[in-house]
Motif scaffolding. Structure first.
Motif, mmCIF file in Angstrom:
data_model
loop_
_atom_site.group_PDB
_atom_site.id
_atom_site.type_symbol
_atom_site.label_atom_id
_atom_site.label_comp_id
_atom_site.label_asym_id
_atom_site.label_seq_id
_atom_site.Cartn_x
_atom_site.Cartn_y
_atom_site.Cartn_z
ATOM 1 N N SER A 10 -5.732 9.199 -4.091
ATOM 2 C CA SER A 10 -5.446 10.607 -4.342
ATOM 3 C C SER A 10 -3.991 10.916 -3.983
ATOM 4 N N THR A 11 -3.406 11.825 -4.740
ATOM 5 C CA THR A 11 -2.037 12.248 -4.438
ATOM 6 C C THR A 11 -1.996 13.509 -3.585
ATOM 7 N N GLY A 21 -7.932 5.610 1.009
ATOM 8 C CA GLY A 21 -7.633 5.371 -0.396
ATOM 9 C C GLY A 21 -6.602 4.277 -0.607
ATOM 10 N N TRP A 22 -5.523 4.320 0.165
ATOM 11 C CA TRP A 22 -4.496 3.291 0.021
ATOM 12 C C TRP A 22 -4.979 1.924 0.496
ATOM 13 N N LEU A 23 -5.769 1.891 1.551
ATOM 14 C CA LEU A 23 -6.290 0.603 2.014
ATOM 15 C C LEU A 23 -7.211 -0.001 0.957
ATOM 16 N N ASP A 24 -8.110 0.795 0.403
ATOM 17 C CA ASP A 24 -8.984 0.276 -0.650
ATOM 18 C C ASP A 24 -8.197 -0.144 -1.890
ATOM 19 N N TYR A 25 -7.188 0.617 -2.247
ATOM 20 C CA TYR A 25 -6.346 0.278 -3.387
ATOM 21 C C TYR A 25 -5.738 -1.112 -3.206
ATOM 22 N N HIS A 26 -5.225 -1.384 -2.017
ATOM 23 C CA HIS A 26 -4.610 -2.689 -1.776
ATOM 24 C C HIS A 26 -5.641 -3.807 -1.683
ATOM 25 N N ARG A 27 -6.814 -3.518 -1.157
ATOM 26 C CA ARG A 27 -7.887 -4.517 -1.173
ATOM 27 C C ARG A 27 -8.230 -4.877 -2.612
ATOM 28 N N GLU A 28 -8.373 -3.875 -3.446
ATOM 29 C CA GLU A 28 -8.722 -4.091 -4.854
ATOM 30 C C GLU A 28 -7.598 -4.795 -5.607
ATOM 31 N N THR A 29 -6.362 -4.550 -5.219
ATOM 32 C CA THR A 29 -5.226 -5.220 -5.853
ATOM 33 C C THR A 29 -5.297 -6.719 -5.628
ATOM 34 N N ARG A 141 -5.529 5.037 13.490
ATOM 35 C CA ARG A 141 -4.451 5.394 12.565
ATOM 36 C C ARG A 141 -3.447 4.238 12.446
ATOM 37 N N TRP A 142 -3.050 3.681 13.585
ATOM 38 C CA TRP A 142 -2.105 2.567 13.581
ATOM 39 C C TRP A 142 -2.719 1.360 12.865
ATOM 40 N N ILE A 143 -3.974 1.068 13.179
ATOM 41 C CA ILE A 143 -4.645 -0.085 12.561
ATOM 42 C C ILE A 143 -4.685 0.077 11.045
ATOM 43 N N MET A 144 -5.070 1.251 10.573
ATOM 44 C CA MET A 144 -5.166 1.453 9.125
ATOM 45 C C MET A 144 -3.790 1.383 8.473
ATOM 46 N N THR A 145 -2.788 1.961 9.102
ATOM 47 C CA THR A 145 -1.435 1.895 8.554
ATOM 48 C C THR A 145 -0.950 0.456 8.517
ATOM 49 N N HIS A 146 -1.220 -0.276 9.587
ATOM 50 C CA HIS A 146 -0.834 -1.692 9.621
ATOM 51 C C HIS A 146 -1.563 -2.482 8.540
ATOM 52 N N MET A 147 -2.828 -2.217 8.331
ATOM 53 C CA MET A 147 -3.586 -2.929 7.300
ATOM 54 C C MET A 147 -3.009 -2.664 5.908
ATOM 55 N N ILE A 148 -2.608 -1.436 5.640
ATOM 56 C CA ILE A 148 -1.974 -1.119 4.356
ATOM 57 C C ILE A 148 -0.689 -1.925 4.212
ATOM 58 N N GLU A 149 0.103 -1.983 5.271
ATOM 59 C CA GLU A 149 1.335 -2.771 5.251
ATOM 60 C C GLU A 149 1.035 -4.251 5.043
#
Length: 171
Positions: A10-11, A21-29, A141-149
């Motif tokens: 979502s934007t 959303g971003w974590l799932d997007y990158h998992r799916e990528t 929050r840090w964990i999820m941000t790190h996972m996206i990175e």
């Protein structure tokens, strides 16, 4: 193997939905980068002597999901799936016996458990296990941000590996 769907984040979401959303997007990528390749192609190295392969990246991300959500956030204290004290990069050391089906199943199981654990916590909740190196604590929050990175960085590797294998490109 069919190409997995990928959901655009979502934007306009709030913080939690945006991170999910971003974590799932990158998992799916990463799953998309592996789609339609057989095990031998998934084992192909990016550019020897590098030991990066798409199969190794999937195994690595299973380890990363397990480490951050199950061990750091929840304090489950689980042993690694693919690496060991004797082989710190065992997740990347794939052999002819290693299959995508096994690695994908392990990765998806770790993602499912990560989602379950994250859903039970607020973004400010502190994980039960501190860093072995620094003694620092991490909030969700840090964990999820790190996972996206972590996914974004390795999806860049996956882009290059996939293009080398069969010329396929895309975001």
């Amino acid at each position: 193997m069919t190409t997995p769907e990928r959901t655009e984040p979502s934007t306009t979401a709030g913080e939690r939905e945006m991170l999910d959303g971003w974590l799932d997007y990158h998992r799916e990528t990463l799953a998309q980068k592996c789609a339609d390749l057989d095990d031998s192609r998934l084992r192909e190295l990016s550019a020897p002597p590098s030991e990066l392969s798409l199969l190794g990246l999937v195994r690595h991300m299973a380890e990363v999901e397990r480490g951050w959500f199950r061990n750091t956030l929840a304090g489950e204290g689980l042993d690694p799936l693919y690496y060991s004290e004797a082989d710190h990069d065992g997740d990347f050391h794939v052999t002819e016996q290693d299959t995508y089906a096994e690695a994908y199943a392990a990765w998806q199981a770790e993602i499912a458990r990560a989602r379950e654990l994250a859903a039970a916590h607020g973004l400010d909740d502190i994980g039960k296990t501190k860093s072995r190196r620094t003694g620092e604590s991490y909030n969700l929050r840090w964990i999820m941000t790190h996972m996206i990175e972590e996914y974004a960085r390795h999806n860049g590797h996956a882009d290059l590996i996939r293009e080398r294998i069969d010329g396929a490109t895309g975001d």
